[in-house]
Motif scaffolding. Structure first.
Motif, mmCIF file in Angstrom:
data_model
loop_
_atom_site.group_PDB
_atom_site.id
_atom_site.type_symbol
_atom_site.label_atom_id
_atom_site.label_comp_id
_atom_site.label_asym_id
_atom_site.label_seq_id
_atom_site.Cartn_x
_atom_site.Cartn_y
_atom_site.Cartn_z
ATOM 1 N N LEU A 1 0.828 -1.207 0.000
ATOM 2 C CA LEU A 1 0.000 0.000 0.000
ATOM 3 C C LEU A 1 0.859 1.252 0.000
ATOM 4 C CD1 LEU A 1 -2.779 -1.130 2.511
ATOM 5 C CD2 LEU A 1 -3.059 -0.705 0.068
ATOM 6 N N LYS A 2 2.072 1.146 0.567
ATOM 7 C CA LYS A 2 2.988 2.302 0.596
ATOM 8 C C LYS A 2 3.708 2.471 -0.745
ATOM 9 C CE LYS A 2 3.863 2.196 5.543
ATOM 10 N NZ LYS A 2 4.604 1.333 6.460
ATOM 11 N N SER A 3 3.699 1.429 -1.578
ATOM 12 C CA SER A 3 4.371 1.506 -2.884
ATOM 13 C C SER A 3 3.475 2.253 -3.878
ATOM 14 C CB SER A 3 4.672 0.099 -3.396
ATOM 15 O OG SER A 3 3.468 -0.504 -3.860
ATOM 16 N N ASN A 4 3.905 2.320 -5.109
ATOM 17 C CA ASN A 4 3.110 3.038 -6.122
ATOM 18 C C ASN A 4 2.211 2.110 -6.938
ATOM 19 O OD1 ASN A 4 4.071 5.616 -5.518
ATOM 20 N ND2 ASN A 4 5.958 5.225 -6.693
ATOM 21 N N LEU A 5 2.097 0.869 -6.494
ATOM 22 C CA LEU A 5 1.294 -0.103 -7.250
ATOM 23 C C LEU A 5 -0.161 0.371 -7.361
ATOM 24 C CD1 LEU A 5 1.481 -2.940 -8.596
ATOM 25 C CD2 LEU A 5 0.710 -3.899 -6.424
ATOM 26 N N PRO A 6 -0.705 0.454 -8.580
ATOM 27 C CA PRO A 6 -2.122 0.829 -8.720
ATOM 28 C C PRO A 6 -3.040 -0.210 -8.065
ATOM 29 C CG PRO A 6 -1.082 0.546 -10.887
ATOM 30 C CD PRO A 6 -0.056 0.190 -9.866
ATOM 31 N N ILE A 7 -4.164 0.270 -7.567
ATOM 32 C CA ILE A 7 -5.089 -0.596 -6.833
ATOM 33 C C ILE A 7 -6.468 -0.585 -7.485
ATOM 34 C CG2 ILE A 7 -6.188 -1.025 -4.593
ATOM 35 C CD1 ILE A 7 -3.876 0.555 -3.296
ATOM 36 N N ALA A 8 -7.064 -1.773 -7.604
ATOM 37 C CA ALA A 8 -8.470 -1.881 -8.015
ATOM 38 C C ALA A 8 -9.258 -2.417 -6.824
ATOM 39 C CB ALA A 8 -8.605 -2.818 -9.208
ATOM 40 N N VAL A 9 -10.340 -1.749 -6.472
ATOM 41 C CA VAL A 9 -11.162 -2.163 -5.333
ATOM 42 C C VAL A 9 -12.487 -2.717 -5.849
ATOM 43 C CG1 VAL A 9 -12.493 -1.312 -3.363
ATOM 44 C CG2 VAL A 9 -10.135 -0.545 -3.688
ATOM 45 N N ILE A 10 -12.835 -3.930 -5.371
ATOM 46 C CA ILE A 10 -14.135 -4.542 -5.708
ATOM 47 C C ILE A 10 -14.806 -4.894 -4.399
ATOM 48 C CG2 ILE A 10 -15.294 -6.434 -6.903
ATOM 49 C CD1 ILE A 10 -12.653 -6.732 -8.555
ATOM 50 N N ASP A 11 -15.965 -4.298 -4.109
ATOM 51 C CA ASP A 11 -16.525 -4.444 -2.765
ATOM 52 C C ASP A 11 -18.040 -4.235 -2.761
ATOM 53 O OD1 ASP A 11 -16.511 -4.798 -0.008
ATOM 54 O OD2 ASP A 11 -16.148 -2.678 0.406
ATOM 55 N N HIS A 12 -18.675 -4.697 -1.686
ATOM 56 C CA HIS A 12 -20.124 -4.469 -1.533
ATOM 57 C C HIS A 12 -20.479 -3.795 -0.206
ATOM 58 C CE1 HIS A 12 -21.446 -8.165 0.978
ATOM 59 N NE2 HIS A 12 -20.141 -8.068 1.067
ATOM 60 N N HIS A 13 -19.474 -3.348 0.536
ATOM 61 C CA HIS A 13 -19.747 -2.630 1.784
ATOM 62 C C HIS A 13 -20.013 -1.141 1.505
ATOM 63 C CE1 HIS A 13 -17.417 -6.177 3.144
ATOM 64 N NE2 HIS A 13 -18.265 -6.138 4.149
ATOM 65 N N VAL A 14 -20.813 -0.534 2.377
ATOM 66 C CA VAL A 14 -21.085 0.902 2.248
ATOM 67 C C VAL A 14 -19.767 1.653 2.363
ATOM 68 C CG1 VAL A 14 -22.304 2.875 3.233
ATOM 69 C CG2 VAL A 14 -23.364 0.610 3.284
ATOM 70 N N ASN A 15 -19.489 2.542 1.417
ATOM 71 C CA ASN A 15 -18.174 3.174 1.349
ATOM 72 C C ASN A 15 -18.244 4.400 0.441
ATOM 73 O OD1 ASN A 15 -15.494 3.790 1.293
ATOM 74 N ND2 ASN A 15 -14.804 1.806 0.516
ATOM 75 N N ASP A 16 -18.076 5.583 1.029
ATOM 76 C CA ASP A 16 -18.135 6.814 0.240
ATOM 77 C C ASP A 16 -16.851 7.045 -0.546
ATOM 78 O OD1 ASP A 16 -20.615 7.368 1.162
ATOM 79 O OD2 ASP A 16 -19.921 8.565 2.870
ATOM 80 N N ARG A 17 -15.725 6.591 0.024
ATOM 81 C CA ARG A 17 -14.454 6.893 -0.625
ATOM 82 C C ARG A 17 -13.583 5.651 -0.765
ATOM 83 N NH1 ARG A 17 -11.105 11.611 1.613
ATOM 84 N NH2 ARG A 17 -11.197 10.285 3.459
ATOM 85 N N PRO A 18 -13.893 4.765 -1.701
ATOM 86 C CA PRO A 18 -13.043 3.581 -1.872
ATOM 87 C C PRO A 18 -11.620 4.009 -2.217
ATOM 88 C CG PRO A 18 -14.648 3.772 -3.665
ATOM 89 C CD PRO A 18 -15.002 4.801 -2.668
ATOM 90 N N PHE A 19 -10.654 3.178 -1.837
ATOM 91 C CA PHE A 19 -9.250 3.605 -1.825
ATOM 92 C C PHE A 19 -8.450 3.242 -3.078
ATOM 93 C CE2 PHE A 19 -7.564 -0.615 -0.748
ATOM 94 C CZ PHE A 19 -8.674 -1.234 -0.223
ATOM 95 N N GLY A 20 -9.108 2.761 -4.141
ATOM 96 C CA GLY A 20 -8.358 2.360 -5.332
ATOM 97 C C GLY A 20 -8.269 3.443 -6.404
#
Lengths: 329, 329
Positions: free
Chosen positions: A100-119
């Motif tokens: 998470l501290k690296s520069n690797l791009p992130i894709a988030v797939i989720d079903h929880h309530v979340n205003d600001r997903p982190f990917g």
């Protein structure tokens, strides 16, 4: 922005993928990450699956589970991290912190309530009963056929997060997906037995002993069990067999508050609380230095089993009286 | 001859219908008979629903349950008796005996294995997970729309006979039907709580007593409970609390065959069988004059609790040995 095609495109153009579910992995997290991992491998991708926490014995039967690396991410180049069933980065656990501290791009797939997903790429569908439902759509989008191995993982994801199609999140769409997965020929009875059905004999023996201590308050709204160290030893039970016991006092018709007192040693008792509709057990546990959620909480209290029981039941009855506006005596 | 259109035609041409499920009514029997009854009333038919046995408290929430007459068939002219979820006429119970002796034509709708159904019009579909599935088709054939009240009854029929979509009888088609019923807007979580969630205290007390009798065969594949009349009385339990007990021996890891022996009187024992994957319990029950399905069956055997237990366990062990090709001793 929540966009499944964008997530699919990011995955498509990546060759070396790192996949991860959440800490204390459950059926939806594991089933989703494994179905996606197997699907991407079918597409010829290099897939590394990591879990920060160990895999519960219960899920060792899942196809592909032997390819999950526990506790550490191998140091090698990746093109994309796909985070599954996690609303915040902390849910990925310790093993993923360096990534998470690296520069690797992130894709988030989720079903929880979340205003600001982190990917960089996010897809959050709160109407999905399980993240596994979204993975099904993603696999369709990537034109991965649903093999038996994928179907077992996806079914496990859905059946665990819906409590066997009993929870409020179960929709008509959930059943349509289950119909499709069953058409793949998955062995439903065997899977259900593995996920919900099987218990060691010791756990039934502990249930017998625990039910022998079952008490209900005169008002009928509080029910409790108490389990001593000697009782646990006498039936050869262990920690994991105690977990589900609180469901029994909770099941009793009319009971609002269920409690399990569990002797840790002669001077220390673990207390677990569950409420059905009204009592805030987080407050109740808080009075003894514990906490949790509104409907499930716990605390550890100094004293003998009898002493702790008396103290806690007194507070519980007080709370109950307050809660019901003096209707019960 | 098994013919659903013929059953539908017989119903269509009848105006005064008598509907009946089986003794000791369960969710499938009641849900099926009520869905059919409500549907036929919507068509303007005169419908009388009779149950030989009382309705378990658990099912008092079913829409239309207040129209079920218990214990006696009103003396009035009928055009047709529709027997639902019954493989033999005896399953209709005492209240229907006079009717069976009369010349009233009978239509049988059922999903139990049955070579010779007892109606003039018969429809038996053993591939149906529940008789409720067949009732859905029949209502479609009769062009009755599935209202919320019908959907609740049909869902209850299916969810109880499949153990919440967990048993082997659950098919892709079962989930497609559930999807259709959920699309009617039924409150799944509330229904699940009503059907699976709540228990009276007496039922937990009976569970404690029953678990005290739990035995496992040396090979680890047969597990059984036995319940005497005096045990049932001592905890204030009744018939309906016994129903789910067989799930406990069934739950034990490694157990293939679960049995419950239930003393009806000093010389009569009711025996229930469940198997997980291999043992044909319909065959086993058949050796004692009973029957049922491959994975769930029962019989009533003359003798004391000890005698019947010895006889049945002997046969069970024989069957187990044959089944496993001598692998177990």
């Amino acid at each position: 922005m929540s966009n499944l095609p964008a997530v699919a495109a990011a995955i498509k153009k990546s060759q070396r993928l790192l996949l991860c579910g959440h800490v204390m992995p459950d059926g939806d997290s594991l089933g989703s990450v494994l179905a996606l991992g197997l699907g991407l491998r079918w597409l010829g991708k290099d897939v590394t699956i990591v879990s920060s926490d160990p895999i519960p014995e219960l899920y060792q039967f899942l196809p592909g589970i032997d390819t999950v690396l526990v506790g550490e991410v191998p140091q090698q180049p990746y093109d994309l991290l796909v985070a599954v069933d996690c609303s915040v980065p902390e849910r990925l656990g310790k093993a993923l912190e360096p990534v998470l501290k690296s520069n690797l791009p992130i894709a988030v797939i989720d079903h929880h309530v979340n205003d600001r997903p982190f990917g960089q790429y996010n897809y959050v569908r709160t109407a999905a009963a399980a993240t596994g439902e979204i993975i099904m759509d993603l696999l369709d989008m990537l034109q991965v056929p649903i093999s038996m191995e994928l179907a077992v993982n996806l079914y496990t994801a859905i059946v665990t997060d819906t409590g066997s199609f009993r929870y409020e999140n179960t929709t008509s769409d959930t059943h349509n997906r289950a119909a499709r997965l069953l058409a793949c020929g998955i062995p439903v009875a065997r899977l259900s037995n593995q996920i919900f059905g099987e218990q060691p004999l010791a756990s039934l023996k502990l249930l017998e002993v625990a039910l022998g201590t079952l008490k209900v308050s005169p008002c009928g709204q509080i029910a409790w069990l108490s389990i001593s160290q000697s009782q646990i030893k006498s039936v050869g039970a262990c920690e994991q067999h105690i977990e589900g016991l609180i469901n029994y006092p909770r099941k009793i018709k009319g009971v609002e508050l269920a409690i399990v007192f569990r002797e840790l040693d002669e001077r220390l008792v673990k207390v677990s609380f569950r409420s059905k509709y009204r009592v805030n057990v987080n407050l109740l546990a808080g009075k003894f230095g514990g906490g949790g959620h509104v409907r499930a909480a716990g605390c550890t209290v100094s004293g003998s089993l009898d002493q702790v029981q008396a103290m806690v039941l007194h507070e519980a009855q007080e709370l109950m009286r307050g809660d019901s506006g003096g209707r019960h005596s």
